[in-house]
Design an enzyme around this catalytic site. Structure first.
Site, PDB file in Angstrom:
ATOM      1  N   LYS A  23      -2.872  13.618 -91.027  1.00  0.00           N
ATOM      2  CA  LYS A  23      -2.377  14.579 -90.440  1.00  0.00           C
ATOM      3  C   LYS A  23      -2.359  14.214 -88.900  1.00  0.00           C
ATOM      4  O   LYS A  23      -3.041  13.498 -88.460  1.00  0.00           O
ATOM      5  CB  LYS A  23      -3.406  15.786 -90.395  1.00  0.00           C
ATOM      6  CG  LYS A  23      -2.617  17.139 -90.087  1.00  0.00           C
ATOM      7  CD  LYS A  23      -1.799  17.728 -91.471  1.00  0.00           C
ATOM      8  CE  LYS A  23      -0.969  18.845 -91.238  1.00  0.00           C
ATOM      9  NZ  LYS A  23      -0.889  19.398 -92.457  1.00  0.00           N
ATOM     10  N   ASP A  55       4.805  20.899 -90.391  1.00  0.00           N
ATOM     11  CA  ASP A  55       3.560  21.642 -90.339  1.00  0.00           C
ATOM     12  C   ASP A  55       4.077  22.538 -89.260  1.00  0.00           C
ATOM     13  O   ASP A  55       5.249  22.905 -88.803  1.00  0.00           O
ATOM     14  CB  ASP A  55       2.326  20.992 -90.065  1.00  0.00           C
ATOM     15  CG  ASP A  55       1.365  21.805 -90.591  1.00  0.00           C
ATOM     16  OD1 ASP A  55       0.739  21.926 -91.653  1.00  0.00           O
ATOM     17  OD2 ASP A  55       0.400  22.368 -89.508  1.00  0.00           O
TER      18      ASP A  55
HETATM   19  P1  NDP Z   1       5.308  27.794 -88.775  1.00  0.00           P
HETATM   20  O1  NDP Z   1       5.087  27.213 -87.586  1.00  0.00           O
HETATM   21  O2  NDP Z   1       6.764  27.808 -89.620  1.00  0.00           O
HETATM   22  O3  NDP Z   1       4.873  29.151 -88.921  1.00  0.00           O
HETATM   23  C1  NDP Z   1       3.476  29.463 -88.542  1.00  0.00           C
HETATM   24  C2  NDP Z   1       3.378  31.424 -88.738  1.00  0.00           C
HETATM   25  O4  NDP Z   1       1.788  31.417 -88.470  1.00  0.00           O
HETATM   26  C3  NDP Z   1       4.130  31.813 -87.744  1.00  0.00           C
HETATM   27  O5  NDP Z   1       4.517  33.193 -88.158  1.00  0.00           O
HETATM   28  C4  NDP Z   1       3.063  31.933 -86.709  1.00  0.00           C
HETATM   29  O6  NDP Z   1       3.494  32.996 -85.712  1.00  0.00           O
HETATM   30  C5  NDP Z   1       1.944  32.380 -87.257  1.00  0.00           C
HETATM   31  N1  NDP Z   1       0.668  31.879 -86.595  1.00  0.00           N
HETATM   32  C6  NDP Z   1       0.453  30.874 -85.999  1.00  0.00           C
HETATM   33  N2  NDP Z   1      -0.857  30.891 -85.237  1.00  0.00           N
HETATM   34  C7  NDP Z   1      -1.407  32.192 -85.409  1.00  0.00           C
HETATM   35  C8  NDP Z   1      -2.365  32.908 -85.243  1.00  0.00           C
HETATM   36  N3  NDP Z   1      -3.221  32.298 -84.603  1.00  0.00           N
HETATM   37  N4  NDP Z   1      -2.572  34.129 -85.774  1.00  0.00           N
HETATM   38  C9  NDP Z   1      -1.599  34.743 -86.479  1.00  0.00           C
HETATM   39  N5  NDP Z   1      -0.488  34.096 -86.856  1.00  0.00           N
HETATM   40  C10 NDP Z   1      -0.458  32.739 -86.365  1.00  0.00           C
HETATM   41  O7  NDP Z   1       4.340  27.095 -89.883  1.00  0.00           O
HETATM   42  P2  NDP Z   1       4.230  26.825 -91.390  1.00  0.00           P
HETATM   43  O8  NDP Z   1       4.731  28.067 -91.987  1.00  0.00           O
HETATM   44  O9  NDP Z   1       4.954  25.515 -91.766  1.00  0.00           O
HETATM   45  O10 NDP Z   1       2.720  26.729 -91.745  1.00  0.00           O
HETATM   46  C11 NDP Z   1       1.889  27.845 -91.999  1.00  0.00           C
HETATM   47  C12 NDP Z   1       0.573  27.342 -92.571  1.00  0.00           C
HETATM   48  O11 NDP Z   1       0.834  26.641 -93.903  1.00  0.00           O
HETATM   49  C13 NDP Z   1      -0.368  26.171 -91.811  1.00  0.00           C
HETATM   50  O12 NDP Z   1      -1.520  26.618 -92.151  1.00  0.00           O
HETATM   51  C14 NDP Z   1       0.020  25.010 -92.359  1.00  0.00           C
HETATM   52  O13 NDP Z   1      -0.585  23.771 -92.160  1.00  0.00           O
HETATM   53  C15 NDP Z   1       0.507  25.427 -93.792  1.00  0.00           C
HETATM   54  N6  NDP Z   1       1.225  24.577 -94.679  1.00  0.00           N
HETATM   55  C16 NDP Z   1       2.570  24.196 -94.354  1.00  0.00           C
HETATM   56  C17 NDP Z   1       3.304  23.356 -95.104  1.00  0.00           C
HETATM   57  C18 NDP Z   1       4.718  22.906 -94.687  1.00  0.00           C
HETATM   58  O14 NDP Z   1       5.411  22.556 -95.729  1.00  0.00           O
HETATM   59  N7  NDP Z   1       5.353  23.767 -93.723  1.00  0.00           N
HETATM   60  C19 NDP Z   1       2.690  22.821 -96.367  1.00  0.00           C
HETATM   61  C20 NDP Z   1       1.572  23.153 -96.937  1.00  0.00           C
HETATM   62  C21 NDP Z   1       0.705  23.921 -95.968  1.00  0.00           C
HETATM   63  P3  NDP Z   1       4.378  32.709 -84.383  1.00  0.00           P
HETATM   64  O15 NDP Z   1       5.887  33.182 -84.902  1.00  0.00           O
HETATM   65  O16 NDP Z   1       4.257  33.916 -83.395  1.00  0.00           O
HETATM   66  O17 NDP Z   1       4.080  31.416 -83.792  1.00  0.00           O
HETATM   67  O1  2IT Z   2      -0.102  20.692 -95.203  1.00  0.00           O
HETATM   68  C1  2IT Z   2       0.722  20.047 -95.995  1.00  0.00           C
HETATM   69  O2  2IT Z   2       0.588  19.796 -97.137  1.00  0.00           O
HETATM   70  C2  2IT Z   2       1.811  19.788 -95.028  1.00  0.00           C
HETATM   71  N1  2IT Z   2       2.265  20.363 -93.982  1.00  0.00           N
HETATM   72  C3  2IT Z   2       2.998  19.136 -95.700  1.00  0.00           C
HETATM   73  C4  2IT Z   2       2.850  17.608 -95.129  1.00  0.00           C
HETATM   74  C5  2IT Z   2       3.966  16.778 -95.705  1.00  0.00           C
HETATM   75  O3  2IT Z   2       3.921  15.683 -95.498  1.00  0.00           O
HETATM   76  O4  2IT Z   2       4.987  17.389 -96.314  1.00  0.00           O
END
Ligand code: NDP
Ligand code: 2IT
Length: 451
Positions: free
Chosen positions: A126, A166
């Protein structure tokens, strides 16, 4: 001293002292693999635990960039290359002001076992920076991404370490990171996934984490003679994962009624208006406050207005809850509310979104719990499909990717179920995910000898 105390002591000596998130992730794995360790003396003989809890390499670098007023700005950048026993390091990049070694170590550690669960040959890593994309112009985002890549491009490679998206890193950022790598190395290597389609991205990657989460949940529920169809669901977050989870919930006939962002939460009892949500969060990159202004059926609750500090979405009665925002966002207060409202299942879309005490409450109350390592693995799995397509120059249709994603999520569930049976775990899917993931990585480490 048992192996858990020994490993925690070792981790304290060798890792950042204030590593609360890393220790939380570490402890969960160590505790739940106990039945495996008891039955496999070879893991002790090969000292696997001490070897697996230390990252192979931690890269830390300075990122200097010029903002729109020509001020020189400085951020901290990191890449934790934790374990590559199963394949090249693979994992996302996070841009968020909270990023530090502790957060990235927990994410990289989780990623090792998640990646192993997909059954694909990838290691765990990461990276990220304490850069806040909020309020930055497109030009500033580009400048930052270019400086970030310039600072450590020689530590990655298509068969060494492959980056991905991410929090705060989506197609736009990935495109700029990729462009800078190409400039510096004169190569079009697949060193990052979640690329825009125009740069060789995969159809279906944007949707994969959210869709995969719902496929996993529906597969698990069907095994219990249940379904999401017609059920009220609570989702937190409103980013990539949350939006596509909501989209797939609608496809399956469920009714998602909540979402949230870093400033507040929405409860829309008519069901979240997905088109409006996408317009506000993806196109305008604005606050959910504007959702409530445009949608009369919605109630908006600011984070500080819900005085106990817990996310308001967990107060809404629901059949299934999907924390999809960030780590430790589902606390005891939220868990108590969900339990008293008869929630049936919690499935984690974000990484480690549930605090350990809330997990204990769910387990005690026999609420089915689908841990992030398994439930959100669809994103990284489709990233690997993207790498395969780039390397073979053979591209899949959206339907082909979606079908492969469904198969991967179903396989993860069925292997976990088999592990539950083998170790007499009932429906402890947390233990099953950790045992299965650990076993695959540990066996690969043993096969490679002491390195
Ligand atoms: P984004 O940046 O697209 O969205 C994050 C969301 O979480 C936004 O709505 C943001 O609000 C909100 N947020 C961030 N910090 C806080 C907080 N402290 N309290 C409340 N809400 C918060 O990220 P992703 O959707 O990609 O990622 C979300 C989660 O999923 C993370 O834990 C990430 O590690 C995990 N993940 C992501 C993957 C991917 O493919 N993208 C794969 C697997 C896991 P705001 O819009 O106000 O910033
Ligand atoms: O937490 C996760 O699995 C991710 N943010 C996706 C990682 C990736 O390499 O696609």
């Amino acid at each position: 001293m048992n192996y858990i105390d020994k490993a925690m002591k070792r981790a304290t000596e060798t890792n950042c002292k204030e590593g609360a998130n890393f220790f939380q992730a570490l402890k969960e794995v160590l505790v739940s693999i106990e039945p495996l360790i008891q039955n496999h003396p070879e893991y002790e003989y090969h000292n696997i635990i001490e070897r697996i809890i230390s990252p192979n390499r931690e890269i830390r670098f300075k990122v200097e960039w010029l903002d729109d007023k020509n001020n020189i700005r400085v951020n901290n950048g990191y890449r934790i290359q934790f374990n590559n026993a199963l394949g090249p390091y693979k994992g996302g990049v996070r841009f968020h002001p909270s990023v530090n070694t502790d957060i990235l170590k927990f994410l990289a550690f989780e990623q090792i076992f998640k990646n192993a669960l997909t059954g694909l040959h990838i290691g765990g890593a990461k990276g990220g920076a304490d850069f806040d994309p909020k309020g930055k112009s497109d030009n500033e985002i580009m400048k930052f991404c270019q400086s970030f890549m310039s600072a450590f491009y020689n530590s990655i490679g298509s068969d060494i370490d492959v980056l991905g998206g991410d929090m705060g890193v989506g197609e736009r950022e990935v495109g700029y990171l990729f462009g800078q790598y190409k400039l510096l190395t004169n190569s079009y290597d697949s060193i990052i996934t979640s690329k825009p389609l125009s740069l060789g991205g995969s159809l279906g990657r944007t949707e994969a984490t959210g869709y995969g989460l719902i496929y996993f949940t529906e597969t698990l529920l069907q095994d219990q003679n249940e379904t999401l169809k017609g059920k009220i669901c609570a989702v937190s977050g409103s980013g990539n994962v949350a939006i596509h989870a909501i989209e797939k919930l609608y496809d399956l006939g469920a009714i998602p009624v909540t979402c949230s962002d870093s400033r507040g939460a929405i409860h829309d009892s008519n069901g979240i208006d997905l088109a409006l949500l996408k317009k506000i969060k993806l196109e305008r990159r604005a606050s959910l406050e504007y959702y409530a202004l445009e949608r009369k059926s919605a109630v908006y609750v600011k984070n500080d207005a819900f005085s106990n500090g817990s996310n308001y979405v967990w107060q809404i009665p629901c059949f299934a809850a999907f924390p999809c925002a960030t780590q430790n966002e589902l606390d005891i207060i939220g868990a108590q509310a969900l339990i008293s409202n008869n929630v049936k299942i919690i499935a984690e879309g974000a990484n480690m979104p549930t605090v350990p005490e809330a997990i204990d409450l769910f387990v005690k109350n026999k609420i089915i719990f689908a841990p992030a390592k398994a439930a959100n693995a669809g994103g990284v799995a489709v990233s690997v499909l993207e790498m395969g397509q780039n390397n073979s120059l053979n591209y899949f249709s959206f339907e082909e990717v979606d079908q492969k994603l469904q198969n991967i999520m179903s396989n993860i569930y069925h292997h976990m179920k088999k592990t539950c049976e083998e170790y007499d775990l009932g429906t402890d899917f947390i233990a099953a995910a950790n045992i299965l993931g650990f076993k695959r990585v540990a066996n690969a480490m043993i096969a490679q000898g002491v390195l």
